[in-house]
Design an enzyme around this catalytic site. Sequence first.
Site, short mmCIF file in Angstrom:
data_model
loop_
_atom_site.label_atom_id
_atom_site.label_comp_id
_atom_site.label_asym_id
_atom_site.label_seq_id
_atom_site.Cartn_x
_atom_site.Cartn_y
_atom_site.Cartn_z
N CYS A 136 -6.59 48.99 -37.13
CA CYS A 136 -6.27 50.05 -36.16
C CYS A 136 -5.76 49.51 -34.83
O CYS A 136 -5.23 50.27 -34.01
CB CYS A 136 -7.48 50.95 -35.94
SG CYS A 136 -8.03 51.78 -37.44
N HIS A 196 -6.68 54.66 -29.25
CA HIS A 196 -6.64 54.82 -30.71
C HIS A 196 -7.43 56.07 -31.10
O HIS A 196 -8.57 56.26 -30.67
CB HIS A 196 -7.24 53.57 -31.36
CG HIS A 196 -7.50 53.76 -32.82
ND1 HIS A 196 -6.54 54.21 -33.69
CD2 HIS A 196 -8.63 53.59 -33.56
CE1 HIS A 196 -7.06 54.30 -34.90
NE2 HIS A 196 -8.32 53.93 -34.84
N ASN A 201 -7.66 59.94 -38.12
CA ASN A 201 -7.45 58.54 -37.72
C ASN A 201 -6.34 57.96 -38.61
O ASN A 201 -6.56 57.75 -39.81
CB ASN A 201 -8.76 57.78 -37.89
CG ASN A 201 -8.63 56.30 -37.55
OD1 ASN A 201 -7.52 55.77 -37.44
ND2 ASN A 201 -9.76 55.63 -37.40
N1 COA Z 1 -20.33 65.56 -44.01
C1 COA Z 1 -21.62 65.83 -43.90
N2 COA Z 1 -22.53 64.86 -43.71
C2 COA Z 1 -22.09 63.60 -43.64
C3 COA Z 1 -20.74 63.26 -43.75
C4 COA Z 1 -19.84 64.30 -43.96
N3 COA Z 1 -18.52 64.10 -44.08
N4 COA Z 1 -20.62 61.93 -43.63
C5 COA Z 1 -21.84 61.44 -43.45
N5 COA Z 1 -22.74 62.44 -43.45
C6 COA Z 1 -24.19 62.38 -43.30
C7 COA Z 1 -24.75 61.01 -43.62
O1 COA Z 1 -24.92 60.87 -45.00
C8 COA Z 1 -26.06 61.05 -42.87
O2 COA Z 1 -26.99 61.77 -43.61
P1 COA Z 1 -28.54 61.30 -43.63
O3 COA Z 1 -28.99 61.41 -42.19
O4 COA Z 1 -29.16 62.29 -44.53
O5 COA Z 1 -28.52 59.90 -44.12
C9 COA Z 1 -25.72 61.87 -41.62
O6 COA Z 1 -24.51 62.60 -41.94
C10 COA Z 1 -25.49 61.05 -40.40
O7 COA Z 1 -24.64 59.95 -40.76
P2 COA Z 1 -24.18 58.91 -39.70
O8 COA Z 1 -23.24 57.94 -40.34
O9 COA Z 1 -25.36 58.35 -38.99
O10 COA Z 1 -23.41 59.90 -38.72
P3 COA Z 1 -22.80 59.63 -37.33
O11 COA Z 1 -23.33 60.61 -36.39
O12 COA Z 1 -22.85 58.18 -36.96
O13 COA Z 1 -21.27 59.99 -37.60
C11 COA Z 1 -19.20 58.90 -38.00
C12 COA Z 1 -20.55 59.28 -38.57
C13 COA Z 1 -18.44 58.09 -39.07
C14 COA Z 1 -18.42 60.17 -37.70
C15 COA Z 1 -19.41 58.09 -36.73
O14 COA Z 1 -20.31 57.06 -36.95
C16 COA Z 1 -18.14 57.54 -36.22
O15 COA Z 1 -17.27 58.26 -35.80
N6 COA Z 1 -18.00 56.19 -36.23
C17 COA Z 1 -16.79 55.56 -35.81
C18 COA Z 1 -15.82 55.62 -36.93
C19 COA Z 1 -14.46 55.30 -36.47
O16 COA Z 1 -13.97 55.94 -35.59
N7 COA Z 1 -13.86 54.31 -37.09
C20 COA Z 1 -12.56 53.90 -36.82
C21 COA Z 1 -12.59 52.88 -35.73
S1 COA Z 1 -11.16 51.91 -35.88
#
Ligand code: COA
Length: 332
Positions: free
Chosen positions: A110, A250, A280
């Site tokens: 990215c 980004h 993204n």
């Molecule tokens: N829909 C519903 N629930 C979902 C889900 C979806 N699409 N994806 C994950 N979950 C669930 C998980 O399984 C987890 O459930 P659990 O608590 O029962 O285990 C819960 O939601 C929380 O998951 P978690 O990964 O801790 O959520 P989060 O608040 O960290 O959000 C992201 C997840 C990916 C949105 C977040 O971590 C994020 O944006 N990270 C950066 C990613 C990014 O931008 N990457 C590119 C950078 S180059």
Amino acid sequence: MLAVLRGVGGALPARAVTNEDLEARLDTTDEWIRSRTGIGTRHQVDPGTATSDLAVAAGRLALENAGVDTVDVVIVATSTPDHRCPATAPDVAARLGLGTVPAFDIAAVCSGFVYGLVQADALIRAGVGERVLLIGADTFSTLVDPADRANAVIFGDGAGAVVLGAGTDDDLGALGPFTLGSDGTALDLIRVEAGGSRRPGVDPEEPSAWFSMQGRAVFAAAVAAMADACRSVLGSSGWTADDVDHLVAHQANRRILTMVAAAIGVAPERAVLHLDRVGNTSAASIPLALAAHASEMRPGDRVLLTAFGGGTTWGAGALTWPDLDRPAITLV
Ligand code: COA
């Protein structure tokens, strides 16, 4: 001489995938996706459409926007090349009718577009060429397991392109200063484990053949690295946070954009938000955001660019907005 922005263009696959479409086939909800990421829609290629197809379409529009039909170098930033070997850029250059110019890919996930800007600027400064076509293009729908709800909701496909010409730092469109960085000890935060030289020939159905990301750790690392990179560029450019008219970070996650803006003291309304419409798009996200939001930018506006991606890698750069015709984004 240094790199000056002369033209911008973008391309998206015609097929839009809404949160409601994902609700229908995954255990997720529009509410979860919007509240965690800010994303409403993303675009995905159909089988048979490759990264280069988007790159060619975006590159053509950037050349038109710049009013030129030749360049000296073509760079494609991508981590979803058409083939593991060779690079995608020579094919893109040939299909754009750009002849036998040097053409190569950059793989910084990215952050690839910001890495590409620095590479283009260095080539222009070194006198290798006077005009560079830089394209950020990715089709993450080909890397992400469609059944992986955590990642399938985040990523979209697309390409964004810029034409950079040789100029001086007084020119509208002047780029720089920049900063870049990487931390290979965090390699496993974002990766496709199998299919490369460490584990070749893996069954495509194996989980290790798909993209994986440690979302929470990436979130924290992305905010910290982009904020640090922005502070570094503010320091070296002599700009204050108040001088920044547009923060084009980004487009990973709306909460990441808000936190980076807050960390460096840029007003939240100055953080460009494009991910709601495209998700993204990895290396394409910054040039696509520039193409989509160009109508809000006036010549001379100060634009701060920053990215974070797999590797991990990051970077930031300063841009003075040029006097451009309104860039177009086409559907492929
Ligand atoms: N829909 C519903 N629930 C979902 C889900 C979806 N699409 N994806 C994950 N979950 C669930 C998980 O399984 C987890 O459930 P659990 O608590 O029962 O285990 C819960 O939601 C929380 O998951 P978690 O990964 O801790 O959520 P989060 O608040 O960290 O959000 C992201 C997840 C990916 C949105 C977040 O971590 C994020 O944006 N990270 C950066 C990613 C990014 O931008 N990457 C590119 C950078 S180059």
